[in-house]
Design a protein around this motif. Structure first.
Motif, PDB file in Angstrom:
ATOM      1  N   LEU A 220       0.829  -1.207   0.000  1.00  0.00           N
ATOM      2  CA  LEU A 220       0.000   0.000   0.000  1.00  0.00           C
ATOM      3  C   LEU A 220       0.862   1.255   0.000  1.00  0.00           C
ATOM      4  CD1 LEU A 220      -2.759  -1.206   2.479  1.00  0.00           C
ATOM      5  CD2 LEU A 220      -3.178  -0.414   0.141  1.00  0.00           C
ATOM      6  N   TRP A 221       1.955   1.221   0.743  1.00  0.00           N
ATOM      7  CA  TRP A 221       2.885   2.346   0.728  1.00  0.00           C
ATOM      8  C   TRP A 221       3.428   2.571  -0.687  1.00  0.00           C
ATOM      9  CZ3 TRP A 221       5.490   6.151   3.487  1.00  0.00           C
ATOM     10  CH2 TRP A 221       5.044   6.376   4.795  1.00  0.00           C
ATOM     11  N   TYR A 222       3.792   1.487  -1.352  1.00  0.00           N
ATOM     12  CA  TYR A 222       4.338   1.589  -2.711  1.00  0.00           C
ATOM     13  C   TYR A 222       3.317   2.210  -3.668  1.00  0.00           C
ATOM     14  CZ  TYR A 222       6.319   0.149  -7.209  1.00  0.00           C
ATOM     15  OH  TYR A 222       6.821   0.150  -8.487  1.00  0.00           O
ATOM     16  N   VAL A 223       2.072   1.760  -3.588  1.00  0.00           N
ATOM     17  CA  VAL A 223       1.031   2.294  -4.464  1.00  0.00           C
ATOM     18  C   VAL A 223       0.780   3.773  -4.149  1.00  0.00           C
ATOM     19  CG1 VAL A 223      -1.400   2.116  -5.124  1.00  0.00           C
ATOM     20  CG2 VAL A 223      -0.041   0.042  -4.794  1.00  0.00           C
TER      21      VAL A 223
ATOM     22  N   ILE B 106       2.916   5.914  -2.901  1.00  0.00           N
ATOM     23  CA  ILE B 106       4.061   6.677  -3.413  1.00  0.00           C
ATOM     24  C   ILE B 106       3.903   6.915  -4.913  1.00  0.00           C
ATOM     25  CG2 ILE B 106       6.550   6.562  -3.878  1.00  0.00           C
ATOM     26  CD1 ILE B 106       6.790   4.984  -1.209  1.00  0.00           C
ATOM     27  N   LEU B 107       3.527   5.873  -5.648  1.00  0.00           N
ATOM     28  CA  LEU B 107       3.318   6.016  -7.091  1.00  0.00           C
ATOM     29  C   LEU B 107       2.200   7.008  -7.402  1.00  0.00           C
ATOM     30  CD1 LEU B 107       3.617   2.340  -8.413  1.00  0.00           C
ATOM     31  CD2 LEU B 107       5.322   4.161  -8.544  1.00  0.00           C
ATOM     32  N   SER B 108       1.137   6.961  -6.614  1.00  0.00           N
ATOM     33  CA  SER B 108       0.013   7.867  -6.874  1.00  0.00           C
ATOM     34  C   SER B 108       0.427   9.327  -6.716  1.00  0.00           C
ATOM     35  CB  SER B 108      -1.157   7.539  -5.945  1.00  0.00           C
ATOM     36  OG  SER B 108      -0.869   7.909  -4.602  1.00  0.00           O
ATOM     37  N   ILE B 109       1.291   9.612  -5.750  1.00  0.00           N
ATOM     38  CA  ILE B 109       1.756  10.989  -5.549  1.00  0.00           C
ATOM     39  C   ILE B 109       2.745  11.380  -6.640  1.00  0.00           C
ATOM     40  CG2 ILE B 109       3.092  12.495  -4.010  1.00  0.00           C
ATOM     41  CD1 ILE B 109       1.820  10.996  -1.654  1.00  0.00           C
ATOM     42  N   ARG B 110       3.630  10.465  -6.997  1.00  0.00           N
ATOM     43  CA  ARG B 110       4.621  10.757  -8.037  1.00  0.00           C
ATOM     44  C   ARG B 110       3.962  11.029  -9.387  1.00  0.00           C
ATOM     45  NH1 ARG B 110       9.866   6.720  -7.364  1.00  0.00           N
ATOM     46  NH2 ARG B 110      10.846   7.852  -5.625  1.00  0.00           N
ATOM     47  N   HIS B 111       2.857  10.358  -9.658  1.00  0.00           N
ATOM     48  CA  HIS B 111       2.188  10.518 -10.948  1.00  0.00           C
ATOM     49  C   HIS B 111       1.033  11.519 -10.881  1.00  0.00           C
ATOM     50  CE1 HIS B 111       4.362   6.694 -11.549  1.00  0.00           C
ATOM     51  NE2 HIS B 111       4.355   7.033 -12.826  1.00  0.00           N
ATOM     52  N   ASP B 112       1.033  12.324  -9.830  1.00  0.00           N
ATOM     53  CA  ASP B 112       0.052  13.410  -9.682  1.00  0.00           C
ATOM     54  C   ASP B 112      -1.395  12.934  -9.748  1.00  0.00           C
ATOM     55  OD1 ASP B 112       1.992  15.416  -9.383  1.00  0.00           O
ATOM     56  OD2 ASP B 112       2.279  15.500 -11.553  1.00  0.00           O
ATOM     57  N   VAL B 113      -1.629  11.726  -9.251  1.00  0.00           N
ATOM     58  CA  VAL B 113      -3.003  11.254  -9.112  1.00  0.00           C
ATOM     59  C   VAL B 113      -3.646  12.048  -7.982  1.00  0.00           C
ATOM     60  CG1 VAL B 113      -4.448   9.243  -8.599  1.00  0.00           C
ATOM     61  CG2 VAL B 113      -2.357   8.969  -9.944  1.00  0.00           C
ATOM     62  N   SER B 114      -4.933  12.279  -8.057  1.00  0.00           N
ATOM     63  CA  SER B 114      -5.618  13.039  -7.021  1.00  0.00           C
ATOM     64  C   SER B 114      -5.261  12.522  -5.622  1.00  0.00           C
ATOM     65  CB  SER B 114      -7.133  12.954  -7.215  1.00  0.00           C
ATOM     66  OG  SER B 114      -7.807  13.546  -6.123  1.00  0.00           O
ATOM     67  N   TYR B 115      -4.946  13.452  -4.739  1.00  0.00           N
ATOM     68  CA  TYR B 115      -4.544  13.072  -3.378  1.00  0.00           C
ATOM     69  C   TYR B 115      -5.671  12.356  -2.633  1.00  0.00           C
ATOM     70  CZ  TYR B 115      -2.517  13.506   1.308  1.00  0.00           C
ATOM     71  OH  TYR B 115      -2.009  13.244   2.559  1.00  0.00           O
ATOM     72  N   LEU B 116      -6.892  12.538  -3.096  1.00  0.00           N
ATOM     73  CA  LEU B 116      -8.017  11.833  -2.480  1.00  0.00           C
ATOM     74  C   LEU B 116      -7.855  10.321  -2.589  1.00  0.00           C
ATOM     75  CD1 LEU B 116     -11.038  14.026  -3.639  1.00  0.00           C
ATOM     76  CD2 LEU B 116      -9.972  13.955  -1.373  1.00  0.00           C
ATOM     77  N   TRP B 117      -7.249   9.858  -3.697  1.00  0.00           N
ATOM     78  CA  TRP B 117      -6.993   8.420  -3.839  1.00  0.00           C
ATOM     79  C   TRP B 117      -5.953   7.962  -2.821  1.00  0.00           C
ATOM     80  CZ3 TRP B 117     -10.130   5.307  -6.269  1.00  0.00           C
ATOM     81  CH2 TRP B 117     -10.912   5.800  -7.311  1.00  0.00           C
ATOM     82  N   THR B 118      -4.956   8.787  -2.597  1.00  0.00           N
ATOM     83  CA  THR B 118      -3.944   8.459  -1.591  1.00  0.00           C
ATOM     84  C   THR B 118      -4.572   8.384  -0.203  1.00  0.00           C
ATOM     85  OG1 THR B 118      -2.293   9.640  -2.914  1.00  0.00           O
ATOM     86  CG2 THR B 118      -1.703   9.126  -0.639  1.00  0.00           C
ATOM     87  N   LEU B 119      -5.447   9.327   0.086  1.00  0.00           N
ATOM     88  CA  LEU B 119      -6.125   9.316   1.385  1.00  0.00           C
ATOM     89  C   LEU B 119      -7.016   8.089   1.530  1.00  0.00           C
ATOM     90  CD1 LEU B 119      -7.121  13.067   1.864  1.00  0.00           C
ATOM     91  CD2 LEU B 119      -5.303  11.802   3.017  1.00  0.00           C
ATOM     92  N   ALA B 120      -7.677   7.694   0.431  1.00  0.00           N
ATOM     93  CA  ALA B 120      -8.515   6.495   0.481  1.00  0.00           C
ATOM     94  C   ALA B 120      -7.673   5.251   0.782  1.00  0.00           C
ATOM     95  CB  ALA B 120      -9.260   6.328  -0.842  1.00  0.00           C
ATOM     96  N   LEU B 121      -6.514   5.167   0.147  1.00  0.00           N
ATOM     97  CA  LEU B 121      -5.612   4.042   0.414  1.00  0.00           C
ATOM     98  C   LEU B 121      -5.051   4.107   1.829  1.00  0.00           C
ATOM     99  CD1 LEU B 121      -3.665   3.921  -2.981  1.00  0.00           C
ATOM    100  CD2 LEU B 121      -5.289   2.211  -2.132  1.00  0.00           C
ATOM    101  N   SER B 122      -4.886   5.331   2.346  1.00  0.00           N
ATOM    102  CA  SER B 122      -4.332   5.474   3.699  1.00  0.00           C
ATOM    103  C   SER B 122      -5.273   4.905   4.754  1.00  0.00           C
ATOM    104  CB  SER B 122      -4.030   6.942   4.000  1.00  0.00           C
ATOM    105  OG  SER B 122      -5.217   7.692   4.176  1.00  0.00           O
ATOM    106  N   VAL B 123      -6.574   4.876   4.453  1.00  0.00           N
ATOM    107  CA  VAL B 123      -7.534   4.275   5.382  1.00  0.00           C
ATOM    108  C   VAL B 123      -7.259   2.778   5.510  1.00  0.00           C
ATOM    109  CG1 VAL B 123      -9.971   3.779   5.799  1.00  0.00           C
ATOM    110  CG2 VAL B 123      -9.295   6.000   4.873  1.00  0.00           C
ATOM    111  N   VAL B 124      -7.022   2.130   4.385  1.00  0.00           N
ATOM    112  CA  VAL B 124      -6.722   0.689   4.402  1.00  0.00           C
ATOM    113  C   VAL B 124      -5.363   0.447   5.063  1.00  0.00           C
ATOM    114  CG1 VAL B 124      -6.517  -1.392   2.997  1.00  0.00           C
ATOM    115  CG2 VAL B 124      -8.026   0.457   2.254  1.00  0.00           C
ATOM    116  N   ALA B 125      -4.375   1.282   4.723  1.00  0.00           N
ATOM    117  CA  ALA B 125      -3.049   1.151   5.329  1.00  0.00           C
ATOM    118  C   ALA B 125      -3.120   1.332   6.838  1.00  0.00           C
ATOM    119  CB  ALA B 125      -2.083   2.164   4.710  1.00  0.00           C
ATOM    120  N   ALA B 126      -3.969   2.259   7.291  1.00  0.00           N
ATOM    121  CA  ALA B 126      -4.130   2.485   8.730  1.00  0.00           C
ATOM    122  C   ALA B 126      -4.694   1.245   9.415  1.00  0.00           C
ATOM    123  CB  ALA B 126      -5.039   3.690   8.968  1.00  0.00           C
ATOM    124  N   ALA B 127      -5.596   0.538   8.738  1.00  0.00           N
ATOM    125  CA  ALA B 127      -6.142  -0.691   9.312  1.00  0.00           C
ATOM    126  C   ALA B 127      -5.046  -1.736   9.502  1.00  0.00           C
ATOM    127  CB  ALA B 127      -7.252  -1.237   8.410  1.00  0.00           C
TER     128      ALA B 127
END
Length: 328
Positions: free
Chosen positions: A39-42, A44-65
């Motif tokens: 999840l960390w790797y994905v 990182i890629l989402s931020i590097r490729h300027d994907v909406s930060y909302l997707w990163t936050l959504a993944l962070s919920v799963v990573a937090a679990a």
């Protein structure tokens, strides 16, 4: 739940479940650390490729679990119950402590104090949620009552509490600890700084913070919530030192938090908290087995997810009624 002085004593029957399994422990590390790293790797890629930060936050919920689950494995290491080897428990616990921003030896001391002092009105203050009795609250100065109300506010307790505990409070050793615990805090702090410096040179410090902060904050909120409902719920049990009973404290003062299967997995069975307080040396992966095979522990009425949501209205222990109550 009403007070009951005749609980069946499950402690002798639970001793057989204390033997850890190396295979199960390693599998838990794999099925938690690998997805967490992925999840960390994905992210990182989402931020590097300027994907909406909302997707990163959504993944962070799963990573937090997954981080919550890692903390429960860390917690098992603290009790020496996760792995068969005492030394392995210590070093795995110290490494996991870096990931969960919690110094192993220092937290172990305070947490073990919690196990011998929880639900005891005369030994409060070790690894627990600040709890006043109704009489203490009514006799407190206005400022103390205001601070207590602020502390028990869900926004403060969960939201600010997560940041305060894991980013700030854990960076300092607990009061009256020895050299070993102080070294543990120093080792953990240096390791966290080391991780940050490596991240700054590889993925960039901004990317690291954009991922680590929301993951840690969300996991911290989840962890505090779990810890809260383990001992703060309708009815409950508190007693003065001379009347405190270990069996009642475990069966009445610790919840059986009956969670949906997916949440039970992410919380590594910590919901069987009454069993954990009956015998803290039982590994998390053997707690369901205990519940299924020892009838005495099934006498504890479960706390459902819906019921637990009402726990936040409970703020004080009323000694006259022997139950948690709301603010007057």
């Amino acid at each position: 739940m009403q007070a009951n002085s005749s609980w069946p004593d499950a402690r002798p029957a639970l001793k057989q479940f204390r033997i850890p399994s190396l295979g199960k422990a390693i599998w838990q590390l794999i099925n938690t650390l690998v997805p967490y790293a992925g999840l960390w790797y994905v992210m990182i890629l989402s931020i590097r490729h300027d994907v909406s930060y909302l997707w990163t936050l959504a993944l962070s919920v799963v990573a937090a679990a997954f981080l919550v689950r890692l903390f429960i494995l860390f917690h098992d290491c603290v009790h020496g119950s996760f792995l068969p080897s005492t030394r392995a428990n210590t070093w795995v616990g110290r490494l996991l402590g870096v990931l969960v921003f919690t110094p192993f030896d220092d937290w172990r001391l305070s947490h073990l104090r919690h196990h011998v002092s929880y639900a005891n009105l005369d030994t409060r203050g070790f690894g627990d949620i600040w709890t006043l009795t109704l009489r203490e609250y009514n006799q407190s100065p206005r400022l103390k009552r205001w601070i207590y109300r602020l502390y028990r506010n869900p926004v403060v307790l969960l939201g600010f509490g997560a940041i305060f505990n894991f980013l700030l409070s854990n960076r300092l050793p607990s009061k009256k600890v020895q050299r070993k615990e102080r070294k543990s805090v120093l080792f953990t702090n240096l390791a966290i700084v080391g991780v940050f410096l490596i991240a700054a040179q590889t993925i960039g410090w901004q990317t690291y913070l954009l991922i680590q902060l929301p993951v840690l904050w969300l996991a911290g909120m989840g962890g505090i919530w779990l810890f809260y409902v383990q001992h703060q719920f309708e009815g409950g049990y508190w007693a003065r030192k001379g009347e405190w009973d270990a069996l009642r404290a475990a069966m009445e003062g610790s919840s059986f938090y009956k969670l949906p299967t997916i949440l039970r997995w992410f919380s590594a069975n910590i919901g069987y908290h009454h069993i954990h307080h009956l015998n803290a040396r039982i590994p998390n992966y053997r707690l369901p087995e205990c519940y299924n095979e020892v009838p005495a522990v099934r006498a504890r009425e479960p706390l459902t997810l819906r019921q637990s949501l009402h726990s936040f209205r409970l703020k004080l222990w009323d000694e006259s009624q022997e139950r948690m109550v709301a603010f007057p």
